[in-house]
Scaffold this active site. Structure first.
Site, short mmCIF file in Angstrom:
data_model
loop_
_atom_site.label_atom_id
_atom_site.label_comp_id
_atom_site.label_asym_id
_atom_site.label_seq_id
_atom_site.Cartn_x
_atom_site.Cartn_y
_atom_site.Cartn_z
N ILE A 129 -1.60 -6.29 2.22
CA ILE A 129 -1.42 -4.98 2.85
C ILE A 129 -0.50 -4.13 1.97
O ILE A 129 0.66 -4.47 1.76
CB ILE A 129 -0.83 -5.11 4.28
CG1 ILE A 129 -1.69 -6.08 5.13
CG2 ILE A 129 -0.72 -3.76 4.95
CD1 ILE A 129 -1.20 -6.26 6.57
N ASP A 130 -1.05 -3.05 1.46
CA ASP A 130 -0.28 -2.12 0.62
C ASP A 130 0.21 -0.98 1.50
O ASP A 130 -0.57 -0.36 2.21
CB ASP A 130 -1.16 -1.55 -0.50
CG ASP A 130 -1.62 -2.63 -1.47
OD1 ASP A 130 -0.91 -3.65 -1.61
OD2 ASP A 130 -2.69 -2.46 -2.09
N VAL A 131 1.51 -0.72 1.43
CA VAL A 131 2.11 0.24 2.36
C VAL A 131 2.92 1.30 1.61
O VAL A 131 3.62 0.98 0.64
CB VAL A 131 3.04 -0.50 3.35
CG1 VAL A 131 3.61 0.46 4.39
CG2 VAL A 131 2.30 -1.63 4.05
#
Lengths: 255, 205
Positions: A129-131
């Site tokens: 998950i890239d945030v």
């Protein structure tokens, strides 16, 4: 003494090894196989290899390259990039990867997480998950190598991944990538308190003390890219990894 | 010849890769004749206990394995769920194990673990030798291995425990009873420590 995994992450772009800053400004770092060999000699805990141009180029995983890497990796190897089908997951695992990493596919086709977990076990399915924070300071999830925001809210998205069968979340703070400023500790705390599966923190590690902070916020393992491929201050390429003694004295003992 | 028993589960390439690195050409095979011809066997396994037990049953190799391991006393090394299969059964499933080593497999007791200890136990942990074993001949100091598991063995005979490891509490991480041995961790993914263990299995058994 409890040990916590410390994981180098290697990025592939058009077959070569690169490293980014905030997912941009990719700098060529060298040959991936050679880097894996060096990390193997340094007895790293685990290694993550991500082909960041595969999805963009609509390319499936490069199995031949995975086989090459796996033959030099006597530690667990996780591979991500361009995976869209269960067949590819099977092929990656039988080629010598222990884990597959799903990012864009986890968003577009969450059933793939479930199918993969059913076939190989949850422990081998990692959802990445890239945030990034938006202008109002709110966390947004991005896919396609950080280029496309999605509507699903971060915590809901992480919980969905867990419910679908992910065994681990690979949590990347885009704004910290390559900065050496330390992990995004709020982000780690938010996500790791919302799920029961291990969260691996990445993005921003500048020194060993950052690992301790990440674990205190709830991370089950820590990962880094630039820290292990560059020497500061000039980002000269130098592959490194802390010694067992350093890990024990400066990290495990502090936990 | 060393044969890695292929009954449809696991990452067999990793085990062969490491054996190759120490100069041992292993055969990955699901054929009874290759198992009968072997002088050593490795029994792999990942995932759920029943999935592995069922696939092993369906492989039609049970009799052959029994013949080799019990009658001919061919050395066998079980890895991960392959080790779990050596026991009588697991809390995780309903199917019986091979029953070659007395004991069963139980889930980590979450109640006994500190809250930061998640299940599965995933990562590197040092092991302590419970008895003398050729598998640990000239082993490197502070041997650590890579683990991924939610269940661990509880053996009837303490003397069968080869090594223990600590994850919140101490558990049996390997077993050895005559020619039958197994490890819960993954030697094939444990650098020089795993390499030494596999090398010893090839050399001394």
């Amino acid at each position: 003494m409890k040990r916590v995994r410390v994981i180098p992450v290697l990025l592939l772009q058009k077959g070569g090894l690169v490293k980014s800053i905030k997912f941009k400004d990719h700098k060529y770092v060298g040959d991936p196989i050679n880097a894996v060999k060096i990390f193997n000699e340094k007895e790293v805990d685990e290694i993550v290899v991500l082909d960041i141009s595969a999805t963009e180029e609509k390319r499936p995983p490069n199995i031949a390259q995975v086989k090459d890497i796996a033959s030099e990796a006597f530690m667990p190897l996780a591979y991500g990039g361009g995976i869209t089908r269960l067949e590819e997951i099977k092929e990656l695992i039988t080629s010598g990867a222990e884990k597959v990493v799903l990012n864009t596919a986890a968003y577009k086709n969450p059933a793939l997480i479930t199918e993969g977990a059913k076939w190989v076990g949850s422990q081998s399915i990692v959802v990445s998950i890239d945030v990034k924070k938006n202008l109002w300071g709110k966390y947004k999830v991005y896919v396609q190598n950080g280029s496309k925001p999605i509507d699903t809210e971060l915590i809901a998205y992480a919980r969905q991944a867990e419910a679908a069968g992910a065994g681990e979340i690979f949590l990347n703070a885009i704004d910290r990538d390559g900065t050496f400023e330390g992990y995004d500790e709020d982000l780690i705390r938010l996500v790791s308190s919302a799920v029961n599966i291990p969260v691996v923190a990445i993005g921003g590690a500048g020194h060993i003390q950052d690992f301790t902070k990440a674990v205190h916020k709830g991370a089950s393992a820590v990962a880094a890219g630039s820290l292990f491929v560059f020497q500061r201050p000039h980002r000269a390429v130098l592959i490194s990894y802390p010694s067992q003694q350093d890990l024990k004295e400066k990290f495990f003992k502090e936990l | 010849m060393l044969t890695i028993v292929d009954y449809g589960v696991g990452n067999l390439a990793s085990i062969r890769n490491m054996l190759k690195k120490i100069g041992v050409e292993a055969l990955i095979s699901s054929k009874a004749e290759d198992i009968l011809a072997a002088d050593k066997l490795i029994l792999p396994g990942v995932g759920a206990f029943d999935t592995c037990a069922e696939k092993l049953q369906q492989s039609g190799l049970l009799e052959t394995l029994e013949q080799k391991v019990i009658k001919e006393k061919t050395p066998v090394l079980g890895v991960c769920v392959g080790m779990q299969l050596l026991t009588e059964g697991s809390e995780e499933g309903k199917l019986p194990g091979l029953g070659w080593i007395k004991g069963k497999i139980v889930r980590f007791n979450q109640g006994k673990l500190p809250s930061s200890f998640k299940i599965p136990h995933m990562g590197w942990t040092e092991v302590k030798l419970n008895k003398q074993s050729k598998l640990f001949n000239e082993m490197f100091e502070e041997p650590r291995f890579y683990f991924v598991h939610s269940y661990h063995p509880v053996l009837d005979n303490a003397a069968d425990a080869l090594v223990t490891a600590d994850y919140g509490y101490s558990f049996v991480a390997g077993m050895e009873h005559n020619n039958i041995m197994g490890v819960q961790f993954h030697p094939e993914k444990s650098h020089k420590f795993g390499m030494k263990l596999l090398e010893n299995f090839v050399k001394y058994y």
